[in-house]
Design a protein around this motif. Structure first.
Motif, mmCIF file in Angstrom:
data_model
loop_
_atom_site.group_PDB
_atom_site.id
_atom_site.type_symbol
_atom_site.label_atom_id
_atom_site.label_comp_id
_atom_site.label_asym_id
_atom_site.label_seq_id
_atom_site.Cartn_x
_atom_site.Cartn_y
_atom_site.Cartn_z
ATOM 1 N N THR A 1 -12.221 -46.729 -68.948
ATOM 2 C CA THR A 1 -12.173 -48.172 -68.669
ATOM 3 C C THR A 1 -13.330 -48.589 -67.762
ATOM 4 O O THR A 1 -13.967 -49.625 -67.973
ATOM 5 N N VAL A 2 -13.601 -47.752 -66.771
ATOM 6 C CA VAL A 2 -14.719 -48.043 -65.860
ATOM 7 C C VAL A 2 -16.039 -48.018 -66.624
ATOM 8 O O VAL A 2 -16.897 -48.891 -66.450
ATOM 9 N N LEU A 3 -16.214 -47.033 -67.503
ATOM 10 C CA LEU A 3 -17.444 -46.936 -68.296
ATOM 11 C C LEU A 3 -17.617 -48.164 -69.182
ATOM 12 O O LEU A 3 -18.719 -48.697 -69.334
ATOM 13 N N LYS A 4 -16.504 -48.611 -69.808
ATOM 14 C CA LYS A 4 -16.568 -49.805 -70.660
ATOM 15 C C LYS A 4 -17.038 -51.011 -69.869
ATOM 16 O O LYS A 4 -17.882 -51.789 -70.316
ATOM 17 N N ASP A 5 -16.479 -51.195 -68.663
ATOM 18 C CA ASP A 5 -16.866 -52.336 -67.831
ATOM 19 C C ASP A 5 -18.333 -52.250 -67.409
ATOM 20 O O ASP A 5 -19.032 -53.275 -67.364
ATOM 21 N N LEU A 6 -18.815 -51.037 -67.119
ATOM 22 C CA LEU A 6 -20.219 -50.868 -66.725
ATOM 23 C C LEU A 6 -21.160 -51.165 -67.881
ATOM 24 O O LEU A 6 -22.208 -51.790 -67.709
ATOM 25 N N VAL A 7 -20.799 -50.710 -69.080
ATOM 26 C CA VAL A 7 -21.609 -50.997 -70.269
ATOM 27 C C VAL A 7 -21.597 -52.485 -70.565
ATOM 28 O O VAL A 7 -22.637 -53.100 -70.834
ATOM 29 N N LEU A 8 -20.422 -53.090 -70.500
ATOM 30 C CA LEU A 8 -20.289 -54.519 -70.798
ATOM 31 C C LEU A 8 -21.098 -55.358 -69.815
ATOM 32 O O LEU A 8 -21.732 -56.345 -70.200
ATOM 33 N N GLY B 1 -21.582 -39.918 -62.271
ATOM 34 C CA GLY B 1 -21.039 -40.595 -63.442
ATOM 35 C C GLY B 1 -21.603 -41.987 -63.581
ATOM 36 O O GLY B 1 -22.501 -42.402 -62.842
ATOM 37 N N GLY B 2 -21.072 -42.726 -64.587
ATOM 38 C CA GLY B 2 -21.595 -44.050 -64.842
ATOM 39 C C GLY B 2 -22.629 -44.024 -65.943
ATOM 40 O O GLY B 2 -22.809 -43.006 -66.634
ATOM 41 N N VAL B 3 -23.330 -45.135 -66.136
ATOM 42 C CA VAL B 3 -24.298 -45.257 -67.225
ATOM 43 C C VAL B 3 -25.535 -46.005 -66.759
ATOM 44 O O VAL B 3 -25.516 -46.687 -65.738
ATOM 45 N N VAL B 4 -26.604 -45.880 -67.551
ATOM 46 C CA VAL B 4 -27.811 -46.683 -67.399
ATOM 47 C C VAL B 4 -28.020 -47.400 -68.718
ATOM 48 O O VAL B 4 -28.041 -46.758 -69.770
ATOM 49 N N ILE B 5 -28.141 -48.725 -68.695
ATOM 50 C CA ILE B 5 -28.331 -49.512 -69.912
ATOM 51 C C ILE B 5 -29.784 -49.950 -69.981
ATOM 52 O O ILE B 5 -30.319 -50.510 -69.017
ATOM 53 N N LEU B 6 -30.422 -49.716 -71.141
ATOM 54 C CA LEU B 6 -31.841 -50.013 -71.322
ATOM 55 C C LEU B 6 -32.018 -51.107 -72.365
ATOM 56 O O LEU B 6 -31.406 -51.068 -73.436
ATOM 57 N N GLY B 7 -32.866 -52.090 -72.049
ATOM 58 C CA GLY B 7 -33.201 -53.153 -72.982
ATOM 59 C C GLY B 7 -34.687 -53.421 -72.956
ATOM 60 O O GLY B 7 -35.440 -52.740 -72.257
ATOM 61 N N GLY B 8 -35.106 -54.434 -73.738
ATOM 62 C CA GLY B 8 -36.536 -54.750 -73.767
ATOM 63 C C GLY B 8 -37.359 -53.582 -74.230
ATOM 64 O O GLY B 8 -38.415 -53.306 -73.667
ATOM 65 N N GLN B 9 -36.831 -52.876 -75.258
ATOM 66 C CA GLN B 9 -37.493 -51.682 -75.795
ATOM 67 C C GLN B 9 -37.731 -50.633 -74.702
ATOM 68 O O GLN B 9 -38.777 -50.003 -74.653
ATOM 69 N N GLY B 10 -36.754 -50.477 -73.871
ATOM 70 C CA GLY B 10 -36.810 -49.447 -72.829
ATOM 71 C C GLY B 10 -37.519 -49.854 -71.556
ATOM 72 O O GLY B 10 -37.617 -49.059 -70.620
ATOM 73 N N VAL C 1 -18.250 -42.192 -73.344
ATOM 74 C CA VAL C 1 -19.191 -43.310 -73.351
ATOM 75 C C VAL C 1 -19.237 -43.964 -74.721
ATOM 76 O O VAL C 1 -19.346 -45.193 -74.844
ATOM 77 N N LYS C 2 -19.159 -43.174 -75.806
ATOM 78 C CA LYS C 2 -19.159 -43.751 -77.156
ATOM 79 C C LYS C 2 -17.959 -44.672 -77.342
ATOM 80 O O LYS C 2 -18.067 -45.768 -77.911
ATOM 81 N N LYS C 3 -16.781 -44.249 -76.879
ATOM 82 C CA LYS C 3 -15.601 -45.097 -76.947
ATOM 83 C C LYS C 3 -15.787 -46.353 -76.089
ATOM 84 O O LYS C 3 -15.397 -47.463 -76.482
ATOM 85 N N ALA C 4 -16.398 -46.168 -74.905
ATOM 86 C CA ALA C 4 -16.630 -47.299 -74.021
ATOM 87 C C ALA C 4 -17.595 -48.292 -74.657
ATOM 88 O O ALA C 4 -17.412 -49.513 -74.559
ATOM 89 N N ILE C 5 -18.629 -47.784 -75.341
ATOM 90 C CA ILE C 5 -19.601 -48.651 -76.007
ATOM 91 C C ILE C 5 -18.914 -49.470 -77.092
ATOM 92 O O ILE C 5 -19.140 -50.682 -77.228
ATOM 93 N N GLU C 6 -18.087 -48.819 -77.885
ATOM 94 C CA GLU C 6 -17.401 -49.505 -78.976
ATOM 95 C C GLU C 6 -16.532 -50.651 -78.449
ATOM 96 O O GLU C 6 -16.542 -51.767 -78.986
ATOM 97 N N GLU C 7 -15.793 -50.388 -77.390
ATOM 98 C CA GLU C 7 -14.938 -51.422 -76.819
ATOM 99 C C GLU C 7 -15.764 -52.539 -76.179
ATOM 100 O O GLU C 7 -15.407 -53.721 -76.266
ATOM 101 N N ALA C 8 -16.875 -52.150 -75.523
ATOM 102 C CA ALA C 8 -17.732 -53.146 -74.881
ATOM 103 C C ALA C 8 -18.392 -54.056 -75.910
ATOM 104 O O ALA C 8 -18.526 -55.263 -75.691
ATOM 105 N N GLU C 9 -18.808 -53.480 -77.059
ATOM 106 C CA GLU C 9 -19.421 -54.293 -78.114
ATOM 107 C C GLU C 9 -18.436 -55.342 -78.622
ATOM 108 O O GLU C 9 -18.793 -56.515 -78.817
ATOM 109 N N LYS C 10 -17.187 -54.931 -78.836
ATOM 110 C CA LYS C 10 -16.174 -55.865 -79.324
ATOM 111 C C LYS C 10 -15.928 -56.980 -78.313
ATOM 112 O O LYS C 10 -15.849 -58.161 -78.671
ATOM 113 N N GLU C 11 -15.788 -56.618 -77.079
ATOM 114 C CA GLU C 11 -15.516 -57.618 -76.034
ATOM 115 C C GLU C 11 -16.687 -58.564 -75.869
ATOM 116 O O GLU C 11 -16.502 -59.761 -75.628
ATOM 117 N N PHE C 12 -17.907 -58.016 -75.963
ATOM 118 C CA PHE C 12 -19.097 -58.864 -75.862
ATOM 119 C C PHE C 12 -19.124 -59.881 -76.994
ATOM 120 O O PHE C 12 -19.417 -61.064 -76.782
#
Length: 234
Positions: free
Chosen positions: A122-129, A187-196, A152-163
Motif C-alpha cells: 500500500t505504501v509503495l502504491k501511494d509513493l508511485v501514485l 525501500g520505496g521507489v524512484v519515479i523517472l519521467g522526461g525520458q529519464g 512494486v509491479k502490483k503497486a504500479i498496477e493499482e497506481a495506474e488505475k487510481e491515476f
C-alpha cells in the motif's frame, strides 16, 4: 695739652655708629632677602611638588584605567569563551540525541517490508501514485530494490488505475529491472519521467530526510523547550 686718642674722637664715633647702622641694615636686608628667597623657593618647591604629584597621579590613574580595561576585556573574553564552549557542548549533546532519534526511525522503516508485506504494498502504491501525479506524463519508469520487484509491479498496477480514475487519462509505468535501487536501501521507489531526465525520489531514506528537515523545529521544541531554537540555533 694732648688731643684724645682716635678711638674716642667724636668724628670716629660718628663714623663707627654709621657703619654699625649700615651693617645692621645690610644684615637685616640680607636676612629678609634670604627669608624672601626661602619663601619663594618653598613656594616653587610646593608648586613643582604638586605638579609632579599630579603628573604621577595622572600617570597612575591612566595606568590603572588601562589595566582595568585590560582585565575587563580579559574577563569578557574568558566569559564569552566559556559561554561558547558550554553552548557548543549543549548543541553537540542535543544534536547527538536528535541523530539517535532519527537513526531509530531509519532502523524502524527498514523493517516495514519484512513485518507487514500488505501494508508495504500500500505504501509503495501511494509513493508511485504521488510520482505519477507530480510528473503527469503518459509514460514513466520506476526503480526499486530487486527483492521488491513483485510488490512494486502490483503497486504500479493499482497506481495506474487510481491515476486514470482521478485524472481521466491513461498512464504507463514500467519497472526498470536493469537499474534497481541498492539492496541496502530501506525501500520505496524512484519515479523517472522526461525520458529519464526528471527524477522523483520517493525512497524511504529520502522521505525520512525531508521529514527530518520539516519536523526538526517541532522535535527540538518538544525535547528541549519552546525557546530552544531562538537561544541556541539562531
Amino acid at each position: 695739652m694732648r688731643i684724645g686718642t682716635r678711638a674716642h674722637h667724636p668724628l670716629y664715633e660718628q663714623v663707627a655708629g654709621e657703619l654699625r647702622k649700615m651693617t645692621a641694615f645690610i644684615r637685616q636686608e640680607a636676612i629678609e632677602k634670604a627669608r624672601e628667597i626661602q619663601l619663594k623657593a618653598d613656594e616653587e618647591f610646593a608648586i613643582e611638588k604638586s605638579k609632579l604629584v599630579r603628573q604621577e597621579t595622572a600617570a597612575i590613574d591612566t595606568q590603572y584605567e588601562k589595566k582595568f580595561k585590560q582585565a575587563a576585556m580579559s574577563q569578557q573574553i574568558t566569559r564569552s569563551t566559556l559561554a561558547n564552549r558550554t553552548r557548543l557542548r549543549v548543541l553537540s549533546s542535543r544534536q547527538e540525541l536528535l541523530d539517535e532519534l532519527f537513526q531509530q526511525a531509519r532502523d524502524q522503516i527498514s523493517g516495514i517490508a519484512a513485518k507487514d508485506a500488505k501494508k508495504y504494498e500500500t505504501v509503495l502504491k501511494d509513493l508511485v501514485l504521488e510520482g505519477l501525479f507530480a510528473l503527469n506524463e503518459e509514460k514513466v519508469s520506476v526503480r526499486a530494490r530487486k527483492k521488491d520487484a513483485e510488490a512494486v509491479k502490483k503497486a504500479i498496477e493499482e497506481a495506474e488505475k487510481e491515476f486514470q480514475e482521478s485524472v481521466g487519462k491513461e498512464v504507463s509505468a514500467e519497472l526498470d529491472e536493469e537499474d534497481p535501487l541498492p539492496e541496502g536501501s530501506a525501500g520505496g521507489v524512484v519515479i523517472l519521467g522526461g525520458q529519464g531526465k526528471i527524477e522523483i525520489n520517493n525512497t524511504f531514506e529520502d522521505r525520512l530526510r525531508l521529514l527530518e528537515i520539516d519536523a526538526l523545529p517541532a522535535v527540538r521544541e518538544t525535547l528541549f523547550g519552546k525557546n530552544v531554537n531562538r537561544r541556541f540555533y539562531d
